[in-house]
Design a protein around this motif. Structure first.
Motif, PDB file in Angstrom:
ATOM      1  N   SER A   1      -3.200  55.131  23.247  1.00 23.49           N
ATOM      2  CA  SER A   1      -2.197  54.609  22.539  1.00 23.49           C
ATOM      3  C   SER A   1      -1.419  55.864  21.719  1.00 23.49           C
ATOM      4  CB  SER A   1      -2.513  53.423  21.935  1.00 23.49           C
ATOM      5  OG  SER A   1      -1.105  52.958  21.018  1.00 23.49           O
TER       6      SER A   1
ATOM      7  N   GLY B   1      -4.474  50.394  16.995  1.00 20.98           N
ATOM      8  CA  GLY B   1      -3.605  49.430  17.388  1.00 20.98           C
ATOM      9  C   GLY B   1      -4.432  48.474  18.153  1.00 20.98           C
TER      10      GLY B   1
ATOM     11  N   PRO C   1      -2.478  51.303  26.092  1.00 22.89           N
ATOM     12  CA  PRO C   1      -1.360  50.208  26.030  1.00 22.89           C
ATOM     13  C   PRO C   1      -0.682  50.456  27.351  1.00 22.89           C
ATOM     14  CG  PRO C   1      -0.625  52.164  24.861  1.00 22.89           C
ATOM     15  CD  PRO C   1      -2.088  52.514  25.371  1.00 22.89           C
ATOM     16  N   THR C   2       0.131  49.319  27.861  1.00 26.78           N
ATOM     17  CA  THR C   2       0.975  49.254  28.920  1.00 26.78           C
ATOM     18  C   THR C   2       2.214  49.709  28.551  1.00 26.78           C
ATOM     19  OG1 THR C   2      -0.194  47.127  29.912  1.00 26.78           O
ATOM     20  CG2 THR C   2       1.799  47.734  30.901  1.00 26.78           C
ATOM     21  N   TYR C   3       2.658  50.911  29.341  1.00 30.91           N
ATOM     22  CA  TYR C   3       3.943  51.387  28.718  1.00 30.91           C
ATOM     23  C   TYR C   3       4.623  51.344  30.065  1.00 30.91           C
ATOM     24  CZ  TYR C   3       2.465  53.432  24.238  1.00 30.91           C
ATOM     25  OH  TYR C   3       2.161  53.769  22.845  1.00 30.91           O
ATOM     26  N   PHE C   4       5.745  50.765  30.416  1.00 34.89           N
ATOM     27  CA  PHE C   4       6.456  50.426  31.510  1.00 34.89           C
ATOM     28  C   PHE C   4       5.716  50.230  33.025  1.00 34.89           C
ATOM     29  CE2 PHE C   4       9.443  51.967  28.558  1.00 34.89           C
ATOM     30  CZ  PHE C   4      10.713  51.360  28.917  1.00 34.89           C
TER      31      PHE C   4
ATOM     32  N   MET D   1      -1.406  44.875  26.555  1.00 29.75           N
ATOM     33  CA  MET D   1      -0.050  44.603  26.950  1.00 29.75           C
ATOM     34  C   MET D   1       0.788  43.694  26.127  1.00 29.75           C
ATOM     35  SD  MET D   1       0.218  42.422  30.432  1.00 29.75           S
ATOM     36  CE  MET D   1      -0.552  40.811  30.783  1.00 29.75           C
TER      37      MET D   1
ATOM     38  N   ARG E   1       3.315  41.602  27.801  1.00 27.95           N
ATOM     39  CA  ARG E   1       3.725  40.572  28.788  1.00 27.95           C
ATOM     40  C   ARG E   1       3.445  40.921  30.295  1.00 27.95           C
ATOM     41  NH1 ARG E   1       6.880  36.168  28.626  1.00 27.95           N
ATOM     42  NH2 ARG E   1       7.891  35.910  30.564  1.00 27.95           N
ATOM     43  N   GLY E   2       3.550  42.139  30.666  1.00 24.15           N
ATOM     44  CA  GLY E   2       3.152  42.471  32.228  1.00 24.15           C
ATOM     45  C   GLY E   2       3.132  43.681  32.356  1.00 24.15           C
TER      46      GLY E   2
ATOM     47  N   GLY F   1      -0.912  41.090  23.422  1.00 19.71           N
ATOM     48  CA  GLY F   1      -0.394  41.145  22.148  1.00 19.71           C
ATOM     49  C   GLY F   1       0.683  42.127  22.029  1.00 19.71           C
TER      50      GLY F   1
HETATM   51  C1  LIG Z   1       7.294  52.620  25.386  1.00 26.58           C
HETATM   52  C2  LIG Z   1       6.646  51.231  25.336  1.00 26.58           C
HETATM   53  C3  LIG Z   1       6.517  50.799  26.810  1.00 26.58           C
HETATM   54  C4  LIG Z   1       5.955  49.364  26.739  1.00 26.58           C
HETATM   55  N1  LIG Z   1       5.947  48.614  28.006  1.00 26.58           N
HETATM   56  C5  LIG Z   1       5.358  47.668  28.302  1.00 26.58           C
HETATM   57  C6  LIG Z   1       5.255  46.988  29.570  1.00 26.58           C
HETATM   58  O1  LIG Z   1       5.704  47.382  30.531  1.00 26.58           O
HETATM   59  N2  LIG Z   1       4.511  45.817  29.523  1.00 26.58           N
HETATM   60  C7  LIG Z   1       4.226  45.190  28.422  1.00 26.58           C
HETATM   61  O2  LIG Z   1       3.676  44.016  28.790  1.00 26.58           O
HETATM   62  N3  LIG Z   1       4.168  45.596  27.309  1.00 26.58           N
HETATM   63  C8  LIG Z   1       4.995  46.917  27.123  1.00 26.58           C
HETATM   64  N4  LIG Z   1       4.652  47.461  25.691  1.00 26.58           N
HETATM   65  C9  LIG Z   1       4.060  46.727  24.798  1.00 26.58           C
HETATM   66  C10 LIG Z   1       2.785  47.371  24.451  1.00 26.58           C
HETATM   67  O3  LIG Z   1       1.804  47.473  25.583  1.00 26.58           O
HETATM   68  C11 LIG Z   1       1.920  46.460  23.662  1.00 26.58           C
HETATM   69  O4  LIG Z   1       2.699  46.232  22.299  1.00 26.58           O
HETATM   70  C12 LIG Z   1       0.564  46.935  23.222  1.00 26.58           C
HETATM   71  O5  LIG Z   1      -0.129  45.824  22.603  1.00 26.58           O
HETATM   72  C13 LIG Z   1       0.626  48.236  22.517  1.00 26.58           C
HETATM   73  O6  LIG Z   1      -0.922  48.643  22.385  1.00 26.58           O
HETATM   74  P1  LIG Z   1      -1.480  49.562  20.975  1.00 26.58           P
HETATM   75  O7  LIG Z   1      -1.234  48.793  19.820  1.00 26.58           O
HETATM   76  O8  LIG Z   1      -2.648  50.090  21.303  1.00 26.58           O
HETATM   77  O9  LIG Z   1      -0.394  50.547  21.058  1.00 26.58           O
HETATM   78  C14 LIG Z   1       5.487  48.879  25.833  1.00 26.58           C
HETATM   79  C15 LIG Z   1       5.627  49.383  24.392  1.00 26.58           C
HETATM   80  C16 LIG Z   1       5.982  50.526  24.415  1.00 26.58           C
HETATM   81  C17 LIG Z   1       5.911  51.309  22.882  1.00 26.58           C
END
Ligand SMILES: Cc1cc2nc3c(=O)[nH]c(=O)nc-3n(C[C@H](O)[C@H](O)[C@H](O)COP(=O)(O)O)c2cc1C
Length: 190
Positions: free
Chosen positions: A9, A14, A86-89, A125, A127-128, A159
């Protein structure tokens, strides 16, 4: 025995870190040492496709200007490896993909140096898309001949804001059972 975890992340401490530490608490109950390495704020870039690792076969990446070789060293000495992102896109973070591509290529260049280590993916993540990120990490484990423990669900927690995964009871249960199964497997193997 030691399990080394990497948090991909961009946010230190986080939701991904919380999920990893939930797995850790079960491992530690079984006397297994744990260490968390967080990529947030650290310099790490993607593979430059120089193919020098294939030629050098020195168990290290030829690009020495970032934290990658420190990560490989830590992976090499561990019995188990957790890759958390984390899930990013709908996929892993860029930092985690850089670690997967470069450590994965170096491992393949050196007779599958992670072979038979235990590997577990952990994904946060909002949501998805977590299942896709989970698959991305598992692709590395499978092609590296690693051994993968399972849990009661795919290893994801839900979350958005930091700490929100603590409300996801099923996600936390998944992490606890993953930790128990990882400890069980490590003990069977060693
Ligand atoms: C650039 C970016 C892209 C993200 N894309 C998604 C996504 O595709 N799906 C989803 O469910 N959450 C998405 N998120 C939300 C994060 O996955 C979520 O907040 C997660 O808990 C973050 O974990 P962390 O606190 O370890 O960074 C995205 C967040 C960021 C910053």
């Amino acid at each position: 025995m030691k399990v080394m975890a990497f948090n991909g992340s961009a946010r230190k401490d986080g939701n991904t870190a919380i999920l990893i530490r939930t797995v850790f608490s079960e491992l530690e109950k079984e006397g297994i040492e744990t260490e968390l390495f967080q990529l947030a704020g650290k310099k790490i870039r993607g593979c430059i496709a120089c193919y020098k690792c294939m030629k050098n076969k020195d168990r290290r990446c030829s690009v020495k200007k970032d934290v990658l070789n420190e990560c490989i060293e830590k992976m090499e000495t561990a019995d188990g490896i957790i890759l958390g992102s984390p899930t990013y896109f709908a996929d892993v973070s860029a930092e985690m993909k850089a670690l997967i591509d470069r450590a994965g290529f170096v491992a393949r260049a050196n007779d599958d140096m992670f072979r038979r280590k235990v590997g577990a993916a952990v994904v946060a993540m909002r949501r998805g898309g977590a299942i896709h990120a989970f698959d991305t990490i598992n692709h590395l484990f499978f092609i590296s001949q690693m051994i993968i423990p399972a849990s009661t669900y795919w290893n994801m927690g839900i979350g958005r804001d930091i700490g929100a995964v603590e409300q996801d009871e099923e996600g936390l249960l998944t992490m606890r059972v993953l930790g128990q199964n990882m400890a069980w497997l490590l003990k069977k193997l060693h």
